[in-house]
Write an enzyme that holds these catalytic residues in place. Structure first.
Site, PDB file in Angstrom:
ATOM      1  N   LYS A   1       0.806  -1.215   0.000  1.00  0.00           N
ATOM      2  CA  LYS A   1       0.000   0.000   0.000  1.00  0.00           C
ATOM      3  C   LYS A   1       0.844   1.273   0.000  1.00  0.00           C
ATOM      4  O   LYS A   1       0.331   2.350  -0.301  1.00  0.00           O
ATOM      5  CB  LYS A   1      -0.942   0.015   1.200  1.00  0.00           C
ATOM      6  CG  LYS A   1      -1.942  -1.125   1.204  1.00  0.00           C
ATOM      7  CD  LYS A   1      -2.938  -1.022   0.076  1.00  0.00           C
ATOM      8  CE  LYS A   1      -4.051  -2.043   0.270  1.00  0.00           C
ATOM      9  NZ  LYS A   1      -5.026  -2.003  -0.805  1.00  0.00           N
ATOM     10  N   ASP A   2       2.122   1.151   0.345  1.00  0.00           N
ATOM     11  CA  ASP A   2       2.978   2.337   0.279  1.00  0.00           C
ATOM     12  C   ASP A   2       2.970   2.939  -1.124  1.00  0.00           C
ATOM     13  O   ASP A   2       3.035   4.160  -1.299  1.00  0.00           O
ATOM     14  CB  ASP A   2       4.431   1.979   0.653  1.00  0.00           C
ATOM     15  CG  ASP A   2       4.616   1.811   2.157  1.00  0.00           C
ATOM     16  OD1 ASP A   2       3.668   2.093   2.909  1.00  0.00           O
ATOM     17  OD2 ASP A   2       5.714   1.397   2.569  1.00  0.00           O
TER      18      ASP A   2
END
Lengths: 92, 315
Positions: free
Chosen positions: B43-44
């Site tokens: 998700k970064d």
């Protein structure tokens, strides 16, 4: 042997509370018609329109595979298959 | 490898072969280790891209508050990026997500609004939309409908895989916001259209699907089914079994959703072996197992683990 339909909580009013019911058919459309014969009302919660299509927020899986990628209501089914109906949910 | 800041180090993750889990020399599995990102999850990529794009087009300005519905990882990634770029962060999160995720979010200074367990992330989205109306000055990046989410995987995840593995034949990832699959799907459709795109969707316990009307379901605005070729529903039992196999055979300690992804990848691999096809199957390791230790997924028998996961949002 027959084909098993796993019924989501919200649709168990049509199955007398049963989590799973069974039926027959050579494809998904036939199978849903067949199950609707014994549990009237189920079909219109899963299928809509003319020609018939799956409702937008309903996902149907045959042996865990989403039928929208295997021919939709024409997806072939056979004895021993498991059909799962679930509402679409988010992730992430 | 040297970077100017933590944010600059997002992406560029390793792709590692799985010699023991690959069924034959001709049908091979490759793991894209997204747990190597700064906050430990894929998700970064989406969080950073959504934030930077919002800054660029002026939706996000210094001092703003960011609001996001999330079951955890996106919130953690956004929190890191928000902290480094000076934003306040508020997350709406279902109450049945793991305690570790809450602690980590609080650690990064996030304020958490809980949404009801019944209904899972659908409820978090609904509550977040409500909160957004009450606070029109807050900025909701909205991962479910933000094209930058998918673009992060178009420009990053998928491009990196094709560079590292030009012979790739299949891409397998989890389906949540659909961002990974939409971005990678579009990338491969344009750059190597023969690559098959396979989605693994977690199947939770009944509680999560709630008692809501079937017409109140949720399909992320990003979702375009023409960009994927197959979609599998994977329950907790198979996810736990596979995540343990990944650890036992290849030494990779992954989160539970990766077990679901591996299950779909192995199913695809078995099919390729049956059909006598050559295959290089790349799949996503979305995060490490650390955040899920308290779920009990890694201890005891598979039956016990499956029971413990009932009612939890494990992916």
């Amino acid at each position: 042997m027959a084909i098993e339909l796993r019924v989501p909580t919200i649709l168990r009013t049509y199955t007398g509370g049963a989590k799973a019911v069974s039926g027959d058919g050579v494809n998904l459309a036939e199978f849903i018609d067949n199950v609707n014969g014994t549990h009237p009302g189920l079909k219109e919660r899963i299928v809509e329109g003319e020609p018939e299509e799956l409702r937008r927020f309903v996902n149907v899986y045959v042996n865990d595979e989403d039928v929208r990628f295997t021919g939709g209501l024409k997806t072939e089914v056979k004895d021993g298959d498991v059909v799962v109906v679930l509402p679409a949910v988010a992730g992430g | 490898m040297r970077f100017d800041s933590l944010l600059d180090s997002v992406g560029g993750t390793p792709l590692v072969g799985l010699p023991r889990l690959s069924p034959t020399a001709d049908v091979r599995l490759w793991a894209k280790l997204e747990d190597h990102n700064p906050t430990g999850s894929i998700k970064d990529r989406a969080a950073l891209r959504m934030l930077l794009d919002a800054e660029k087009d002026g939706r996000l300005r210094p001092g703003n508050t960011i609001l996001e519905p999330t079951s955890g990882n996106t919130g953690i990634s956004l929190a890191m990026a928000a902290k480094l770029r000076g934003y306040r962060m508020v997350c709406v999160m279902p109450e049945n997500t793991s305690e570790e995720r809450r602690q980590i979010l609080r650690m990064w200074g996030v304020e958490i609004i809980s949404s009801p367990a019944a209904g899972g992330s659908n409820e978090a989205v609904r509550v977040a939309k409500q909160v957004a109306e009450e606070h029109p000055d807050w900025v909701m990046l909205y991962q479910y409908g933000n094209p930058s989410n998918a673009l992060a995987h178009y420009d990053g995840t998928a491009r990196e895989i094709l560079e590292d593995l030009p012979s790739v034949t299949h891409f397998v990832a989890g389906l949540g916001t659909t961002g990974t699959l939409m971005g990678a799907g579009r990338f491969f459709r344009e750059h190597k259209p023969e690559v098959r795109i396979v989605a693994a969707e977690p199947r939770y316990g009944e509680l999560v699907y709630g008692l809501r009307n079937l017409d109140e379901g949720f399909v992320p605005e990003l979702y375009d089914e023409t960009l994927i070729d197959a979609r599998f529903s994977v329950g907790p039992r198979d996810a736990v079994r596979r995540v343990r196999e990944l650890l036992d055979n290849e030494g990779i300690f992954a989160g539970i959703s990766t077990g679901a992804i591996l299950h779909a990848a192995l199913g695809q691999a078995a099919k390729c072996v049956r059909d006598g096809e050559h295959a290089d199957i790349a799949f996503v390791v979305a995060d490490g197992g650390w955040k899920y230790l308290s779920t009990g997924a890694y201890e005891g028998t598979i039956d016990e683990a499956e029971d413990r996961l009932e009612g939890q949002l494990w992916a």
